[in-house]
Design an enzyme around this catalytic site. Structure first.
Site, PDB file in Angstrom:
ATOM      1  N   ASP A 278      44.106   1.944  32.897  1.00  0.00           N
ATOM      2  CA  ASP A 278      45.274   0.725  34.143  1.00  0.00           C
ATOM      3  C   ASP A 278      44.486   0.578  35.317  1.00  0.00           C
ATOM      4  OD1 ASP A 278      46.796   1.165  31.930  1.00  0.00           O
ATOM      5  OD2 ASP A 278      47.850   2.705  32.851  1.00  0.00           O
TER       6      ASP A 278
ATOM      7  N   ASP B  46      49.522   8.026  29.735  1.00  0.00           N
ATOM      8  CA  ASP B  46      48.735   7.810  31.156  1.00  0.00           C
ATOM      9  C   ASP B  46      49.374   9.416  32.017  1.00  0.00           C
ATOM     10  OD1 ASP B  46      48.993   5.129  30.686  1.00  0.00           O
ATOM     11  OD2 ASP B  46      50.859   4.937  30.965  1.00  0.00           O
TER      12      ASP B  46
END
Length: 191
Positions: free
Chosen positions: A164, A150
């Site tokens: 995401d 991330d």
């Protein structure tokens, strides 16, 4: 749900506006085009996610966050073994199984896919699921327990990635399509 003729046999899906699809079946060119759109969107989302992760890991991991728009948007690489907000880090295998189940569900829905908006939505979900599943399978420590990369950081929110984002956009589009009554097979239902 598809319509039925007077004898109760299901008829082919109808387009919004009531045009009946008479080709039907696996060889239907319209259905093949929708599946091609689904796969193209999924491939685009997946490759964009994979490429962005490779770049940020190679150039930004183990460095201070890079400010894109001050503190409002930063690039800050973390490895997330849990779900959003780092929840459930001990359940990495469960998230891997869920991602695999989403992929199987999309494959099943695609067999009856006649709707272009649904093809786009499912393509976003598929590409995002594959993106994060790739991390879970191949990133350290590997074997269904890898940490998802991330790197998009905003204030007071989770750090996330492009997979995401694709999943959220695809899910939002599915909710909108469902509220409008459009089914994946192209029929419109009124509840």
């Amino acid at each position: 749900m598809t319509e039925a003729d007077q004898a109760g046999r299901p008829t082919e899906p109808t387009e919004p506006g009531g045009v009946t699809d008479t080709a039907g079946g696996k060889g239907d060119p319209r259905r093949r085009r929708r599946i091609a759109v689904l796969l193209a969107v999924a491939a685009f989302a997946y490759l964009l996610d994979l490429g962005s992760k490779l770049l940020v890991v190679a150039h930004l991991e183990h460095h201070d966050p890079v400010e894109v728009f001050g503190t409002w948007l930063q690039l800050d690489v973390i490895r997330n073994r849990g779900a959003a907000f780092g929840i459930g880090e001990a359940m990495t295998i469960v998230f891997t199984v869920i991602a695999a189940a989403v992929i199987v569900a999309i494959a099943r829905i695609a067999r009856k896919l006649y709707s272009l908006p649904w093809a786009i939505a499912l393509g976003l979900l598929l590409g995002g699921a594959f993106g994060n599943l790739t991390d879970r399978l191949f990133r350290s420590p590997g074997g269904f327990e890898g940490g998802v990369v991330d790197f998009i950081a905003t204030p007071h929110f989770a750090v996330f990635n492009l997979a995401d984002s694709a999943i959220v956009c695809g899910g939002f589009l599915i909710v909108v399509l469902s509220f409008r009554g459009l089914d994946p097979d192209g029929t419109i239902h009124k509840d």
